[in-house]
Design an enzyme around this catalytic site. Sequence first.
Site, PDB file in Angstrom:
ATOM      1  N   LYS A   1       0.816  -1.212   0.000  1.00 20.24           N
ATOM      2  CA  LYS A   1       0.000   0.000   0.000  1.00 20.24           C
ATOM      3  C   LYS A   1       0.853   1.267   0.000  1.00 20.24           C
ATOM      4  O   LYS A   1       0.580   2.209  -0.733  1.00 20.24           O
ATOM      5  CB  LYS A   1      -0.886  -0.019   1.251  1.00 20.24           C
TER       6      LYS A   1
ATOM      7  N   ARG B   1     -10.816   2.667   7.851  1.00 15.51           N
ATOM      8  CA  ARG B   1     -10.474   1.304   8.280  1.00 15.51           C
ATOM      9  C   ARG B   1     -11.691   0.504   8.688  1.00 15.51           C
ATOM     10  O   ARG B   1     -11.601  -0.697   8.870  1.00 15.51           O
ATOM     11  CB  ARG B   1      -9.556   1.356   9.507  1.00 15.51           C
TER      12      ARG B   1
ATOM     13  N   ARG C   1      11.239 -10.374   4.520  1.00 17.18           N
ATOM     14  CA  ARG C   1      11.561  -8.949   4.495  1.00 17.18           C
ATOM     15  C   ARG C   1      12.686  -8.608   5.473  1.00 17.18           C
ATOM     16  O   ARG C   1      12.672  -9.009   6.612  1.00 17.18           O
ATOM     17  CB  ARG C   1      10.309  -8.127   4.836  1.00 17.18           C
TER      18      ARG C   1
ATOM     19  N   ARG D   1      13.051  -6.532  10.363  1.00 21.75           N
ATOM     20  CA  ARG D   1      12.444  -5.326  10.926  1.00 21.75           C
ATOM     21  C   ARG D   1      11.683  -5.707  12.185  1.00 21.75           C
ATOM     22  O   ARG D   1      11.092  -6.760  12.266  1.00 21.75           O
ATOM     23  CB  ARG D   1      11.504  -4.691   9.905  1.00 21.75           C
TER      24      ARG D   1
ATOM     25  N   ARG E   1      -2.596  -8.133  13.357  1.00 19.86           N
ATOM     26  CA  ARG E   1      -3.042  -6.999  12.535  1.00 19.86           C
ATOM     27  C   ARG E   1      -3.921  -7.492  11.383  1.00 19.86           C
ATOM     28  O   ARG E   1      -4.892  -6.843  11.006  1.00 19.86           O
ATOM     29  CB  ARG E   1      -1.829  -6.231  11.996  1.00 19.86           C
TER      30      ARG E   1
END
Length: 209
Positions: A14, A88, A125, A155, A166
């Site tokens: 996004k 959201r 990632r 990360r 999430r």
Amino acid sequence: MRRIVLIGPPASGKGTQCRRIQNLLDVPTLGTGKLLRKEVESGSKLGLEVEDYLNRGAYVPDALIMELVKAWMAKRSESGWLLDGYPRTLAQAEALESDASFQAPTLAIALDVPQHELEQRIISRRECADCGATVSVSSPDELNCNDCNGELVSRSDDDLENFRRRYANYSELTQPLFDYYAAKGKLLLVNGSASPEDVFCVINNHLSE
Ligand SMILES: [Zn+2]
């Protein structure tokens, strides 16, 4: 005038598409995270309230976020806008649509990526500790940055458990917006599994029509 909302799950790309759309259209862009931080920095009464929620690690209530979005939008009624990750919830979407102090979006771009693929992205990632680049590694043995040879680290927000929390939140609260905007004839559903270039190509074609 274009008023666009961009929705999609965490790790759907996004942020990347948002920057590209912004470059293409040159419209003001709102991310609610940034908006909240700015309000806190301003030291306003609303900002103090927001800070209190953030400090307690609590969700900032819908009504409070809506006040901030309303104020932001009121200053941009002539230019159109792009909303990154807002609305959201259905309640937020309905308010945008029907509350006279908001403006209704003209288009909702939704990035569709299956959960297993998002998890794969999370797992692969890494971030370069030196130059800050985000890279996707094809094997766990890939330890150094292609650009600067710096060390690649996971990360901190890339924890799979954190992602699943999430994502569950997203599928319960945000995913219903796909149907909501489809029913209004405003939905551009994009296959987010494609490369960022191909995803943007689809969006660009639609916006250039
Ligand atoms: Zn690097």
